[in-house]
Scaffold this motif. Structure first.
Motif, PDB file in Angstrom:
ATOM      1  N   ALA A 134      32.683  23.135   7.931  1.00 48.69           N
ATOM      2  CA  ALA A 134      32.660  22.367   6.681  1.00 48.69           C
ATOM      3  C   ALA A 134      31.508  21.366   6.687  1.00 48.69           C
ATOM      4  N   LYS A 135      31.188  20.841   7.859  1.00 50.52           N
ATOM      5  CA  LYS A 135      30.075  19.897   7.965  1.00 50.52           C
ATOM      6  C   LYS A 135      28.751  20.567   7.615  1.00 50.52           C
ATOM      7  N   THR A 136      28.530  21.767   8.155  1.00 44.30           N
ATOM      8  CA  THR A 136      27.314  22.509   7.847  1.00 44.30           C
ATOM      9  C   THR A 136      27.254  22.851   6.365  1.00 44.30           C
ATOM     10  N   PHE A 137      28.393  23.252   5.802  1.00 44.45           N
ATOM     11  CA  PHE A 137      28.439  23.592   4.386  1.00 44.45           C
ATOM     12  C   PHE A 137      28.038  22.395   3.528  1.00 44.45           C
ATOM     13  N   ALA A 138      28.603  21.236   3.829  1.00 39.78           N
ATOM     14  CA  ALA A 138      28.296  20.037   3.046  1.00 39.78           C
ATOM     15  C   ALA A 138      26.813  19.694   3.120  1.00 39.78           C
ATOM     16  N   LYS A 139      26.222  19.838   4.307  1.00 39.69           N
ATOM     17  CA  LYS A 139      24.792  19.530   4.485  1.00 39.69           C
ATOM     18  C   LYS A 139      23.925  20.494   3.669  1.00 39.69           C
ATOM     19  N   ILE A 140      24.228  21.785   3.752  1.00 38.25           N
ATOM     20  CA  ILE A 140      23.442  22.766   3.013  1.00 38.25           C
ATOM     21  C   ILE A 140      23.614  22.593   1.515  1.00 38.25           C
ATOM     22  N   GLN A 181      24.272  19.895  -0.093  1.00 38.14           N
ATOM     23  CA  GLN A 181      23.580  18.684  -0.539  1.00 38.14           C
ATOM     24  C   GLN A 181      22.083  18.928  -0.734  1.00 38.14           C
ATOM     25  N   GLU A 182      21.531  19.880   0.014  1.00 36.99           N
ATOM     26  CA  GLU A 182      20.087  20.127  -0.027  1.00 36.99           C
ATOM     27  C   GLU A 182      19.702  21.292  -0.942  1.00 36.99           C
TER      28      GLU A 182
END
Length: 465
Positions: A430-436, A438-439
């Motif tokens: 979920a952390k990776t998903f949120a980062k991607i 956002q960008e």
């Protein structure tokens, strides 16, 4: 007016004369009837109704006896007792010793198959084998020096060429209709292994299983389906190419079954937006949405997100081209795939496997999870637990727990969907998903791979500025 009168004989002279073709070929065309003991329970007025295909506004119909009235139930018979049903279709003799080709749906579930020849004699046929995936059946009658058709090749047909059908529409034996080839290589819903010949030859119930001839008197196809909203002919009919039918026939004669090539992937069409997101100049190929574990594709290095562009130098224009190209490959043969991966072309060698029986294909299944994280797409997602990852055979991904107002709702995402890729990047948490998320860039076609109820697909969307 004088010009018109002079021009008419010239135009008429260019029309084909089918008389010799019919005289030579019609004796090898047969009428097929079947008898089947069926329960009368649930029949209304003695008629068998064909339900419309769910979710398809235009109906592609196997078009013979299913829309014909069946024998009415005798007065006084109790519901639930057995009665005899008859059906009518067509076929044609391909060998002097009595092998006959027809459609699988003509003889499906029959207890007895009767073949009526052109001289009105009747023979009982033995079922050699059937292949529901191509709708081809091979029959055998006892006989010697039987009339046969000449066999041709559908690949030599040209769009606009004259073709002719002989069959038994509504039981009228040896009716002849003609038209032109409207298109080749048509792919129809639920018929992944046949590149159909489309014609405007008048086809009606009873023509099913009959031959489609070219002007040289060669059979180039088996009339199989029509497009209809009314139940009758509407100008679009479809025939199984002779190359497909003969390959099936040879395998049925040799072993009683048909082996097909299989990659073990789930694919989808590449539209304009997906083509842009994957770095293609134009929409083409078959997008790999899912690679089944331990399948031939997985062993050969094919990955989710690859776009298959060709097989052994045969181009894959539409995603529907892939199944019949692979299906025609003998299991065990190694093929060369050209794919688009990460914006560049790559060549892979894959050993083709054997297509599993229906219901035996490897599958995935998804479930929900717990933890959550918010993002600009308007969804709440959570990490998959180790048990869930094992259950759906994934190394990563996030599950959607809630869909709020926003882009995700607009593109049809649901709670319970599992997202494994976003903007061509693998999602491992979920952390990776949120980062991607956002960008993500605005006003550009973006792709997302979603797993829903065991089926994976890529969808595209754009974020507003």
């Amino acid at each position: 007016m004088a010009f018109m009168l002079l021009a008419m004989p010239a135009a008429q002279a260019q029309l084909p004369d089918f008389t010799t073709l019919v005289e030579e070929s019609a004796p090898a065309v047969v009428n097929i009837s079947t008898r089947q003991n069926v329960s009368s329970k649930g029949s209304a007025g003695g008629f068998h109704q064909l339900p419309e295909l769910e979710g398809l506004p235009p109906i592609f119909r196997e078009f013979f006896e299913r829309s014909l009235p069946m024998p009415r139930e005798p007065q006084g018979r109790n519901r639930g007792q057995q009665r005899e049903a008859q059906s009518l279709g067509s076929g044609f003799i391909i060998s002097e010793d009595g092998y006959i080709l027809t459609n699988n749906h003509v003889i499906a579930d029959a207890d007895e198959i009767i073949v009526r020849l052109a001289d009105r004699s009747e023979l009982q046929a033995k079922l050699v084998g059937t292949d529901p995936r191509t709708d081809v059946a091979l029959l055998k009658v006892e006989g010697k020096n039987l009339p046969t058709v000449k066999l041709g090749k559908a690949k030599d047909l040209k769009v606009g060429e004259w073709v002719l059908a002989i069959g038994s529409p509504f039981g009228f034996d040896h009716s002849v209709t003609s038209g032109i080839v409207s298109a080749k290589g048509r792919n129809l819903p639920n018929d992944n292994y046949v590149p159909f010949i489309q014609t405007d030859v008048a086809i009606n119930p009873g023509n099913s299983g009959g031959p489609l001839f070219n002007l040289d008197g060669e059979v180039v196809g088996i009339n199989s389906q029509i497009f209809t909203r009314s139940g009758g002919f509407m100008g679009l009919s479809f025939a199984i190419p002779m190359e497909v039918a003969l390959d099936v026939s040879d395998q049925l004669k040799a072993s009683g079954k048909v082996d097909r090539g299989w990659l073990g992937v789930v694919i989808q069409e590449v539209n304009k937006d997906l083509a842009e997101s994957f770095g293609l100049d134009k929409p083409a190929g078959a997008l790999v949405a899912q690679v089944l574990e331990k399948g031939p594709a997985a062993k050969g290095g094919l990955q989710v997100g690859d776009v298959i562009l060709s097989i052994d130098d045969h181009p894959v224009i539409m995603s529907a081209d892939l199944p019949h190209l692979v299906g025609a490959v003998k299991p065990g043969k190694t093929i060369k795939l050209q794919v688009m991966r990460d914006g560049s072309r790559k060549t892979l060698k894959v050993k083709v496997g054997a297509l599993p029986n229906e219901g035996e294909e490897m599958s995935l299944a998804g479930d929900k999870s717990s933890a959550s994280a918010s993002n600009r797409l308007g969804i709440v997602v959570g990490d998959l637990t180790p048990e869930q990852k094992k259950a759906i055979d994934l190394q990563g991904g996030v599950v959607i727990q809630e869909v709020q107002d926003g882009p995700a709702a607009m593109i049809g995402l649901r709670a319970g969907d599992v997202i494994t890729h976003l903007n061509n990047q693998v999602i491992d948490s979920a952390k990776t998903f949120a980062k991607i998320a956002q960008e993500l860039p605005s006003d550009k076609s973006l792709s997302m791979r979603v797993l829903r109820q065991g089926r994976a697909s890529f969808i595209t969307f754009k974020l507003a500025k």
